[in-house]
Design a protein around this motif. Structure first.
Motif: not given
Length: 255
Positions: A83-90
């Motif tokens: 989820a943190q990866t997704l968040k970083e990628e918008g």
């Protein structure tokens, strides 16, 4: 002979996909990654470059907007990092969760994830789920126990979904509004239940269109993300209907 049929089907599909247009709405699901989320990260960047927004199922698509609806099934500690990866990628997604692992002791947790082929698996923490809710991630109902629904009576299916929904509401004060079948596929669910289940628990998200003979707004079919195929393949495959669910195009990640 099976390999020949497989190659012929694959060749035909690639011919369809070669010059096809990308669809506006794409539904992709899977459960976990073994490569540090690298394929997921690069896939997100690819589809964003193609003009797509990556969202969960609580997002309302605007007219003419291109959206990839991304979702994950089951219950994994690795979701939080993902989820943190997704968040970083918008990007955001929907997590279809079953809470039984959060209610088990350590030995049962180990046995549960062993049964899924993940001997070191652990459930995501309740505090982490709370964080993800506040960060805008959507959660859906995957049943409590993660058993195939085809072996159950309708009343038992409803009880399993209701227990899971009630646990979520008690813990987080929110409602699970949609449903994904354990093990992904429609083969684990009786089609005569669809209207009743969707009326009580929300839209049903299923893995393969085994009996998609007419449009039914109560069902949305999702396709796996094939991590051994190209990003372009994963977008264009969604133009092809009535896909043989027994046909495998690569290493897929299906919950």
């Amino acid at each position: 002979m099976k390999r020949l049929i497989f190659n012929l089907n694959r060749t035909f599909l690639y011919k369809i996909l070669k010059d096809g247009l990308y669809p506006e709405t794409i539904h992709i699901f899977h459960h976990y990654f073994k490569d540090g989320n690298n394929y997921l990260k690069e896939f997100i960047r690819f589809v964003q470059h193609k003009g797509y927004t990556i969202r969960g199922y609580d997002y309302e698509q605007k007219p003419g907007e291109k959206v990839v609806y991304l979702s994950f099934d089951d219950n994994y500690e690795s979701w939080y990092k993902m989820a943190q990866t997704l968040k970083e990628e918008g990007a955001t997604c929907t997590f279809f969760i079953n809470f039984a692992p959060n209610l088990m002791n350590d030995s049962l947790v180990s046995a549960y994830y062993n049964s899924l082929g993940l001997p070191n698996g652990r459930p995501i923490g309740l505090d982490q789920i709370s964080d993800l809710i506040h960060e805008g991630f959507d959660f859906g109902n995957h049943g409590l126990s993660h058993v195939p629904f085809n072996n159950l009576q309708l009343s038992h299916v409803k009880t399993d979904l209701d227990l899971n929904r009630n646990f979520f509401k008690q813990q987080f004060g929110a409602k699970l509004t949609n449903v994904a079948f354990p093990y992904g596929s429609m083969r684990y669910f009786k089609k005569e239940w669809i209207d009743e289940i969707s009326k009580e628990f929300g839209t049903i998200y299923a893995g393969h269109p085994l009996f998609q003979v007419k449009k039914n707004d109560n069902i949305v079919f999702r396709s796996p993300l094939y991590v051994s195929e190209s990003f372009e393949f994963n977008l264009k495959i969604h133009r092809v209907t009535f896909i043989n669910p027994n046909l495998t195009f690569g290493k897929s990640l299906i919950g």
